[in-house]
Design a protein around this motif. Structure first.
Motif, PDB file in Angstrom:
ATOM      1  N   GLY A 184       0.800  -1.211   0.000  1.00  0.00           N
ATOM      2  CA  GLY A 184       0.000   0.000   0.000  1.00  0.00           C
ATOM      3  C   GLY A 184       0.835   1.262   0.000  1.00  0.00           C
ATOM      4  N   ASP A 185       2.069   1.167  -0.453  1.00  0.00           N
ATOM      5  CA  ASP A 185       2.996   2.295  -0.447  1.00  0.00           C
ATOM      6  C   ASP A 185       3.339   2.654  -1.890  1.00  0.00           C
ATOM      7  OD1 ASP A 185       6.052   3.242  -0.489  1.00  0.00           O
ATOM      8  OD2 ASP A 185       5.148   3.870   1.397  1.00  0.00           O
ATOM      9  N   SER A 186       3.212   3.912  -2.255  1.00  0.00           N
ATOM     10  CA  SER A 186       3.403   4.325  -3.643  1.00  0.00           C
ATOM     11  C   SER A 186       4.826   4.076  -4.128  1.00  0.00           C
ATOM     12  CB  SER A 186       3.060   5.811  -3.800  1.00  0.00           C
ATOM     13  OG  SER A 186       3.882   6.606  -2.954  1.00  0.00           O
ATOM     14  N   PHE A 187       5.798   4.255  -3.230  1.00  0.00           N
ATOM     15  CA  PHE A 187       7.182   4.028  -3.638  1.00  0.00           C
ATOM     16  C   PHE A 187       7.413   2.561  -3.972  1.00  0.00           C
ATOM     17  CE2 PHE A 187      11.538   2.787  -2.637  1.00  0.00           C
ATOM     18  CZ  PHE A 187      12.261   3.672  -3.443  1.00  0.00           C
ATOM     19  N   VAL A 188       6.913   1.666  -3.133  1.00  0.00           N
ATOM     20  CA  VAL A 188       7.070   0.236  -3.371  1.00  0.00           C
ATOM     21  C   VAL A 188       6.360  -0.176  -4.652  1.00  0.00           C
ATOM     22  CG1 VAL A 188       6.601  -2.073  -2.468  1.00  0.00           C
ATOM     23  CG2 VAL A 188       7.349  -0.265  -0.919  1.00  0.00           C
ATOM     24  N   VAL A 189       5.170   0.355  -4.875  1.00  0.00           N
ATOM     25  CA  VAL A 189       4.420   0.032  -6.091  1.00  0.00           C
ATOM     26  C   VAL A 189       5.195   0.492  -7.323  1.00  0.00           C
ATOM     27  CG1 VAL A 189       2.312   0.493  -7.387  1.00  0.00           C
ATOM     28  CG2 VAL A 189       2.197   0.077  -4.925  1.00  0.00           C
ATOM     29  N   ALA A 190       5.740   1.704  -7.272  1.00  0.00           N
ATOM     30  CA  ALA A 190       6.502   2.219  -8.410  1.00  0.00           C
ATOM     31  C   ALA A 190       7.759   1.386  -8.655  1.00  0.00           C
ATOM     32  CB  ALA A 190       6.874   3.685  -8.164  1.00  0.00           C
ATOM     33  N   ALA A 191       8.465   1.040  -7.569  1.00  0.00           N
ATOM     34  CA  ALA A 191       9.687   0.252  -7.708  1.00  0.00           C
ATOM     35  C   ALA A 191       9.382  -1.125  -8.285  1.00  0.00           C
ATOM     36  CB  ALA A 191      10.387   0.126  -6.356  1.00  0.00           C
ATOM     37  N   ALA A 192       8.319  -1.759  -7.783  1.00  0.00           N
ATOM     38  CA  ALA A 192       7.949  -3.091  -8.265  1.00  0.00           C
ATOM     39  C   ALA A 192       7.523  -3.036  -9.740  1.00  0.00           C
ATOM     40  CB  ALA A 192       6.820  -3.666  -7.414  1.00  0.00           C
ATOM     41  N   THR A 193       6.805  -2.002 -10.108  1.00  0.00           N
ATOM     42  CA  THR A 193       6.353  -1.873 -11.494  1.00  0.00           C
ATOM     43  C   THR A 193       7.533  -1.679 -12.439  1.00  0.00           C
ATOM     44  OG1 THR A 193       4.281  -0.885 -10.728  1.00  0.00           O
ATOM     45  CG2 THR A 193       4.843  -0.604 -13.050  1.00  0.00           C
ATOM     46  N   MET A 194       8.461  -0.799 -12.070  1.00  0.00           N
ATOM     47  CA  MET A 194       9.643  -0.583 -12.896  1.00  0.00           C
ATOM     48  C   MET A 194      10.482  -1.852 -12.978  1.00  0.00           C
ATOM     49  SD  MET A 194       9.382   2.479 -14.033  1.00  0.00           S
ATOM     50  CE  MET A 194      11.037   2.815 -14.641  1.00  0.00           C
ATOM     51  N   GLY A 195      10.604  -2.555 -11.849  1.00  0.00           N
ATOM     52  CA  GLY A 195      11.368  -3.805 -11.853  1.00  0.00           C
ATOM     53  C   GLY A 195      10.725  -4.869 -12.713  1.00  0.00           C
ATOM     54  N   SER A 196       9.399  -4.893 -12.766  1.00  0.00           N
ATOM     55  CA  SER A 196       8.708  -5.897 -13.578  1.00  0.00           C
ATOM     56  C   SER A 196       8.968  -5.688 -15.062  1.00  0.00           C
ATOM     57  CB  SER A 196       7.201  -5.863 -13.296  1.00  0.00           C
ATOM     58  OG  SER A 196       6.626  -4.645 -13.763  1.00  0.00           O
ATOM     59  N   ILE A 197       9.222  -4.451 -15.473  1.00  0.00           N
ATOM     60  CA  ILE A 197       9.539  -4.193 -16.887  1.00  0.00           C
ATOM     61  C   ILE A 197      10.865  -4.852 -17.251  1.00  0.00           C
ATOM     62  CG2 ILE A 197      10.063  -2.384 -18.572  1.00  0.00           C
ATOM     63  CD1 ILE A 197       8.157  -0.550 -17.038  1.00  0.00           C
ATOM     64  N   LEU A 198      11.842  -4.753 -16.346  1.00  0.00           N
ATOM     65  CA  LEU A 198      13.114  -5.445 -16.583  1.00  0.00           C
ATOM     66  C   LEU A 198      12.911  -6.953 -16.582  1.00  0.00           C
ATOM     67  CD1 LEU A 198      16.173  -5.401 -16.963  1.00  0.00           C
ATOM     68  CD2 LEU A 198      16.410  -5.304 -14.475  1.00  0.00           C
ATOM     69  N   MET A 199      12.060  -7.447 -15.689  1.00  0.00           N
ATOM     70  CA  MET A 199      11.801  -8.888 -15.634  1.00  0.00           C
ATOM     71  C   MET A 199      11.173  -9.391 -16.925  1.00  0.00           C
ATOM     72  SD  MET A 199      13.095 -10.044 -12.989  1.00  0.00           S
ATOM     73  CE  MET A 199      12.453 -11.702 -13.243  1.00  0.00           C
ATOM     74  N   ILE A 200      10.394  -8.537 -17.582  1.00  0.00           N
ATOM     75  CA  ILE A 200       9.839  -8.918 -18.886  1.00  0.00           C
ATOM     76  C   ILE A 200      10.964  -9.203 -19.869  1.00  0.00           C
ATOM     77  CG2 ILE A 200       8.606  -8.038 -20.899  1.00  0.00           C
ATOM     78  CD1 ILE A 200       6.739  -8.963 -18.759  1.00  0.00           C
ATOM     79  N   ALA A 201      11.969  -8.321 -19.874  1.00  0.00           N
ATOM     80  CA  ALA A 201      13.092  -8.497 -20.796  1.00  0.00           C
ATOM     81  C   ALA A 201      13.901  -9.745 -20.465  1.00  0.00           C
ATOM     82  CB  ALA A 201      13.996  -7.262 -20.753  1.00  0.00           C
ATOM     83  N   LEU A 202      13.915 -10.136 -19.190  1.00  0.00           N
ATOM     84  CA  LEU A 202      14.697 -11.308 -18.784  1.00  0.00           C
ATOM     85  C   LEU A 202      13.889 -12.597 -18.860  1.00  0.00           C
ATOM     86  CD1 LEU A 202      16.476  -9.808 -15.624  1.00  0.00           C
ATOM     87  CD2 LEU A 202      17.432 -10.100 -17.915  1.00  0.00           C
ATOM     88  N   ALA A 203      12.633 -12.547 -18.425  1.00  0.00           N
ATOM     89  CA  ALA A 203      11.857 -13.774 -18.265  1.00  0.00           C
ATOM     90  C   ALA A 203      11.098 -14.178 -19.526  1.00  0.00           C
ATOM     91  CB  ALA A 203      10.871 -13.617 -17.103  1.00  0.00           C
ATOM     92  N   LEU A 204      10.562 -13.204 -20.253  1.00  0.00           N
ATOM     93  CA  LEU A 204       9.725 -13.549 -21.397  1.00  0.00           C
ATOM     94  C   LEU A 204      10.492 -14.342 -22.468  1.00  0.00           C
ATOM     95  CD1 LEU A 204       6.890 -13.359 -22.494  1.00  0.00           C
ATOM     96  CD2 LEU A 204       7.490 -11.182 -23.580  1.00  0.00           C
ATOM     97  N   PRO A 205      11.713 -13.964 -22.828  1.00  0.00           N
ATOM     98  CA  PRO A 205      12.448 -14.805 -23.792  1.00  0.00           C
ATOM     99  C   PRO A 205      12.658 -16.231 -23.294  1.00  0.00           C
ATOM    100  CG  PRO A 205      13.488 -12.664 -23.589  1.00  0.00           C
ATOM    101  CD  PRO A 205      12.461 -12.738 -22.497  1.00  0.00           C
ATOM    102  N   LEU A 206      12.913 -16.376 -21.980  1.00  0.00           N
ATOM    103  CA  LEU A 206      13.113 -17.713 -21.421  1.00  0.00           C
ATOM    104  C   LEU A 206      11.820 -18.522 -21.482  1.00  0.00           C
ATOM    105  CD1 LEU A 206      14.899 -19.760 -19.929  1.00  0.00           C
ATOM    106  CD2 LEU A 206      14.202 -18.672 -17.776  1.00  0.00           C
ATOM    107  N   PHE A 207      10.704 -17.905 -21.124  1.00  0.00           N
ATOM    108  CA  PHE A 207       9.422 -18.609 -21.155  1.00  0.00           C
ATOM    109  C   PHE A 207       9.079 -19.058 -22.572  1.00  0.00           C
ATOM    110  CE2 PHE A 207       7.849 -16.032 -17.248  1.00  0.00           C
ATOM    111  CZ  PHE A 207       8.696 -16.768 -16.439  1.00  0.00           C
TER     112      PHE A 207
END
Length: 326
Positions: A60-83
């Motif tokens: 419920g914290d805006s900073f954590v939500v923003a950090a997690a969202t930005m991190g998920s974009i990087l995870m797309i670049a790492l995980a989606l090719p593997l999947f």
């Protein structure tokens, strides 16, 4: 005053482990639906949105939500090719490649050669890492030389090995080009910084008062290192060895220049055979057999590497190592 990390919704009755499992299951189902529909982009958007929503529900914290969202974009670049790589494999082709003697030799060489490079990196890198942790005159110059392979292009690293140890090099009577020795030298060159730096960090994290207490009680430097310093840094040493091994497994450029094909003793054959290091073999398979065949070989190599990595991490986890003074 309520802390900023207070959750917006009460999750007291929900186990965090169960929440993580539910998140993973949701990701798997979403990917399956998107892949079946031929729309992997849908899954990318789902991962970003679900990560943001989960972070909001948990923190419920805006900073954590923003950090997690930005991190998920990087995870797309790492995980989606593997999947997508795993999803598009043909089981019959994987089985065919898994039964191939050429693949067996490649796997043996791809594990054995990097293991030798990692052992050499640790054998000579641990003493150097200990000196780095303590400090000495001219340390910055030596550190720069150790870290140089991190920025040198891979093919250039192979050229350097040939100049240093090939014809007219330091050991003119030792065959480097196309030999197991040359391949291990190339792997050691590119992987040694990982072993040295990880071990150095482990040494630097040790409280100097422990070594001082050991010396006060009559132990010499050798005994202090053996009974105090080394046991406390063993996790860092193993981590450095694993990183060096992983780096050597993935090396292509330097090995391709120095030892594109190597002859080595292969126990199942009872004699010498000729094979190629795993990345070189995958590249050749791609050129000759296309994406499907090279993908099957890469899948097998990825599975073997992951199993070895997980096994080492398990054996060096907190539950299986003491990490203390012996």
């Amino acid at each position: 005053m309520a802390a900023s990390t207070e959750t917006r919704f009460s999750l007291d009755g929900i186990d965090r482990g169960s929440l993580a499992v539910a998140f993973v299951v949701a990701q798997a189902l979403a990917f399956s639906v998107a892949y079946t529909a031929g729309r992997p982009t849908w899954y990318a958007f789902f991962m970003i949105a679900s990560t943001a929503v989960t972070a909001y529900l948990v923190h419920g914290d805006s900073f954590v939500v923003a950090a997690a969202t930005m991190g998920s974009i990087l995870m797309i670049a790492l995980a989606l090719p593997l999947f997508l790589f795993v999803a598009r494999q043909r089981p019959s082709l994987i089985v065919e490649k898994a039964l191939s003697p050429d693949v067996h030799r490649m796997l043996y060489l791809g594990v054995y050669g990097p293991l030798l490079a990692a052992v050499i990196s640790l054998l000579f890198g641990v003493p150097l890492a200990h000196l780095f942790a303590k400090g000495f005159t001219g340390q910055q110059l030596v550190e720069s030389l150790v870290d140089l392979p991190l920025v040198v292009p891979h093919s250039v690293a192979g050229i350097l090995i040939l100049f240093g140890f090939g014809a007219g090099g330091a050991f003119p009577n030792v065959s480097v080009l196309g030999s197991m020795i040359g391949m291990v030298l190339a792997m050691t060159f590119v992987s040694a910084p990982y072993a040295v730096n990880a071990t150095r960090e482990a040494f630097e994290s040790i409280d100097d008062r422990l070594e001082y207490a050991s010396r006060i009680h009559g132990a010499n430097r050798w005994d202090t290192f053996r009974r105090v310093t080394a046991p406390l840094a063993v996790r860092g040493m193993v981590t450095g060895g694993v990183l060096a091994w992983a780096r050597a497994v993935s090396e292509f450029g330097a090995v391709a220049v120095v030892a594109y094909s190597v002859s080595f003793f292969y126990p199942p054959a009872g004699g010498k055979v000729t094979a190629q290091h795993a990345p070189v073999f995958v590249y050749n398979t791609y050129l000759q057999g296309g994406l499907a065949e090279s993908g099957a070989v890469a899948f097998i190599l990825l599975g073997v590497s992951a199993l070895i990595f997980l096994l080492v991490r398990y054996l060096t986890s907190d539950s299986t190592t003491s990490g203390g003074i012996v």
